[in-house]
Structures are given as C-alpha cells and as structure tokens.
Design an enzyme around this catalytic site. Structure first.
Site, PDB file in Angstrom:
ATOM      1  N   ASP A 141       0.793  -1.235   0.000  1.00 25.13           N
ATOM      2  CA  ASP A 141       0.000   0.000   0.000  1.00 25.13           C
ATOM      3  C   ASP A 141       0.822   1.279   0.000  1.00 25.13           C
ATOM      4  O   ASP A 141       1.954   1.322   0.471  1.00 25.13           O
ATOM      5  CB  ASP A 141      -0.985   0.006   1.182  1.00 25.13           C
ATOM      6  CG  ASP A 141      -0.303  -0.173   2.528  1.00 25.13           C
ATOM      7  OD1 ASP A 141       0.732  -0.876   2.591  1.00 25.13           O
ATOM      8  OD2 ASP A 141      -0.792   0.385   3.524  1.00 25.13           O
ATOM      9  N   GLU A 153      -0.376  -2.151   5.016  1.00 23.17           N
ATOM     10  CA  GLU A 153       0.531  -2.145   6.174  1.00 23.17           C
ATOM     11  C   GLU A 153       0.414  -0.844   6.961  1.00 23.17           C
ATOM     12  O   GLU A 153       0.638  -0.828   8.165  1.00 23.17           O
ATOM     13  CB  GLU A 153       1.987  -2.341   5.711  1.00 23.17           C
ATOM     14  CG  GLU A 153       2.965  -2.626   6.850  1.00 23.17           C
ATOM     15  CD  GLU A 153       3.313  -1.410   7.684  1.00 23.17           C
ATOM     16  OE1 GLU A 153       3.432  -1.544   8.912  1.00 23.17           O
ATOM     17  OE2 GLU A 153       3.464  -0.310   7.113  1.00 23.17           O
TER      18      GLU A 153
HETATM   19 NI    NI Z   1       6.471   1.235   5.518  1.00 22.48          NI
END
Ligand code: NI
Length: 406
Positions: A87, A143
């Site tokens: 992401d 994440e």
């Molecule tokens: Ni990172």
C-alpha cells in the site's frame, strides 16, 4: 552518518545488471500507480502477471487484494516465506521524479514500491536457481495502519511455513548497509481519542461555564507527566498528542474539545500502566471540573519481535554479501510500528532495515512528500532475501534431519 564502502561484487553476481534493470522497472511502474490500503488492485494485478511470467504458481484476492506465490521444490523440505507490503499513503508527491505518482493525493512515500520489487526480484532469482526448500512470496495489503498482515494470516498464508523474512527500505543508512536487531524491533502503536464536553458560554462570564479548552490544555500537560514521573526511564515510551480541536470564536468559551494521540511502548506492562494513568487522569479531571471526558484507546500493532536464530541467519547472510562492517547492529528498538509483528507472533522470523539513503537527501524521511531512495537498494534487497532463503533452507533442512534421527 557517513557513507561506507559498498561491496557490490557478490551482490552483482546474484542480481546482474539486466535483472537489476527489470527490478527497477517494476519499482518505477508501481511507484507511478500507487494505491491505498485494501485498494491495491492494479498493483496486485501487476504482481500476479509477473509471477505468471516467472512461472510461479500463486493465488490472488487473499485478504481482499493480497497475492501469495509459492515455489515448490519438495513438499517435505522446509518452507521459507518472504513478505512485501503493497500500500501507498494519502500524500501529495513532490519528488519531481519522472515516474512520479499519476494518482492525485496518493504516493508511495514509505518504500513499499521498492519492497514489492525486491521480493519479485528475489522470486526471479530463486525460480532460476531454486533453493533447497520451498518459498512462499507474500504480497500483503494495508501495512500503513490497517494491519493487512492479520487477515492474510487468518486466510492461512503461514500454513506450513517454517520461517519468515522481510525488510524495510530506509534513509538512516546508505545502500549496502543492512541493519539487524534481535528481539524487540518496533513498538506497540496504540492510538487514543479524548472527547471533552464542558459547558459553553460567554467569554466574559467564565463562572457560568466549564471551559473545554482549559481542560484540554490541562490534559495535555498532565498526560505529558505520565511517562516522566511513572515509567522507569530505562524503558522506551512516548505519548504524542497530534491533534487538538476546540472552539469557534474569540468571545465564547468552548463547550467541546477533541484530542487525538498515540502511545508508543515496547513492553506490555508499561503499555497497560500508561493507558491506566491516562484513564485516571481523564476521570479525575472530569470529576474535579464537572465535565464529561471520554477516553478511548484504539489498539495498534504489537511490536515486531525478531527471533534470535532467524536473526543469526540474517546477520550471517548480510555479512557474506555486504561485509561485516556493513551489517549494522541496530542497538535500540524503534518506536515506529510494523505489522510484520503478526507474522513473527506465529512463526520465527527476522525483519531487517535496508539502507537506501539518497546522498544529499539523507534528511528526508519516509512519509515525507519528497521521500525517495537510492535504487541500488533494490539489488541489495533482492540478493539478500534470495541468499537468505537459500541459506535458511539448508540450515533448517539439517535440523530436520537431526530431529528426525532422534
Ligand atoms: Ni512502511
């Protein structure tokens, strides 16, 4: 920070110029089309197409947008996982790079574009020259705060995996340096909200009101004494209040105030103590001033706890590739968060730091609109992870043999 002599000979043997250019091309392509958490569809598509071209079996749509590839050598052999996060962040890019983000307001400002490229590079190396074990390539969504690792694990990506490795590109080290730390490596990252409701009124008649701004100010000050007067200074802990909103006009006393902040700790009991103290501070202030104060904690990631033996493997391989002098022993845990934590709660693993500082831009950290990294780190990362799989497969193979003989 001083740039060290980089030893690239061994690395270039594993990732030659042609492969490096391909890895770099992947990174740039991903960088140009960043996607936010759980929306990494185009990215997942690219990863899937690439694994297909490499001839690596894989599944898509895991935890919504995750992709998991598997290189099977021998079902009975050890299985090692490599993990990349996919992401990007809601940041407007200002790097001026020719391959800057095409998506307004979204940017790969944390190097996850590089992490994907590194793991794809390692996959290409390992497919070409397979190790003595099986390899699982984990590309996980989200994440940056939503913890995509958790649903990935729930969907079984760690089933049958013996050890897991990963790393993060960062600007505190130059290319060629690999930072390793056994044990606690990152922190608990709890977020909290405090909502104060007092009584609004005329600025000239404070005795008729309960001033939410005054209570908010007191809270900020009181909360900042919790760590300094209650926590053993030898333990890392920080509370940061990053948001305070209240009031509307110069001649009215505010009725409401909202504070938001984060608590970073590395020890469960200290974490609990701080939460308890904030709770007591808010409730006593609420009694004292006859205001309503609601304190809520939104639990974040647990700390990444690197396993000792996995770190020994990591250190050994890093030293072989970049030299002992460039295998940096990270002395203290970071108070940052990383959802790799969830994987190492389940199986042994080691998460490292890949030096990627750009000369002259060392002071631009990740999550900054001008964040970039030295792309040579892609070569180091791919060589390191592929060699680490090779080494670990052999090591775990030996243990299994010994174990089975007992
Ligand atoms: Ni990172």
């Amino acid at each position: 920070m001083q740039k060290r002599d980089i030893k690239m000979n061994k690395i270039k043997k594993i990732v030659n110029d042609e492969l490096f250019e391909w890895i770099r091309y992947m990174r740039r392509t991903i960088h140009q089309s960043p996607e936010l958490a759980f929306k990494e569809e185009k990215t997942a598509g690219l990863i899937s197409d690439t694994l297909k071209k490499l001839g690596i079996k894989h599944k898509t749509g895991i935890a919504r947008t995750g992709v998991v590839g598997k290189l099977t050598v021998d079902e009975k052999a050890p299985t090692i996982a490599l993990r990349a996060d996919m992401d990007a962040l809601p940041i407007i890019e200002e790097t001026g790079l020719p391959f800057s983000s095409d998506i307004p307001g979204v940017m790969h400002a944390c190097g996850h574009d590089g992490h994907i490229a590194i793991v794809l590079g390692a996959a290409a190396v390992l497919k070409e020259n397979p190790p003595a074990g099986n390899v699982v390539f984990i590309f996980q969504p989200a994440e940056e705060g939503e913890g995509g690792a958790k649903p990935m694990i729930e969907e079984g990506v760690l089933d049958g995996v013996d050890m897991i490795f990963g790393g993060h590109i960062e600007s505190h080290h130059y290319v060629g340096e690999i930072g390793v730390k056994s044990g606690v490596h990152t922190a608990y990252t709890d977020a909290f909200d405090i909502k104060i409701t007092g009584k609004g009124g005329h600025a000239a008649r404070p005795h008729e009101t309960t001033d939410a701004i005054l209570l908010a100010s007191k809270l900020v000050m009181d909360i900042q004494t919790i760590i300094s007067r209650n926590i053993d200074p030898l333990y890392p802990a920080v509370i940061s209040i990053g948001y305070l909103k209240s009031g509307t006009v110069y001649n009215a006393i505010a009725e409401k105030a909202v504070l938001k902040g984060t608590i970073r700790t590395t020890d469960e009991s200290i974490r609990a103590l701080i939460i308890d103290k904030i709770k007591k501070t808010t409730s006593s202030l609420s009694i004292l001033h006859d205001a309503k104060i609601i304190f809520t904690v939104n639990p974040g990631y647990p700390p990444v706890i690197n396993e000792k033996r996995a770190c020994e493997f990591a250190r050994h391989v890093a030293a072989e590739l970049v030299g002992k002098e460039n295998t940096v022993e990270i002395p203290l845990a970071s108070l940052g968060g990383e959802d790799f934590a969830y994987y190492v709660q389940k199986i042994p693993g080691c998460f490292v730091r890949f030096g990627g500082a750009v000369e002259g831009n060392e002071n631009i950290p990740s999550h900054n609109p001008r964040f970039d990294f030295d792309e040579e780190v892609l070569r180091v990362g791919a060589a390191y992870l592929s060699e680490l799989v090779r080494f670990t497969a052999k090591k775990l193979h030996k243990c299994n043999v010994i174990y089975n003989q007992k």
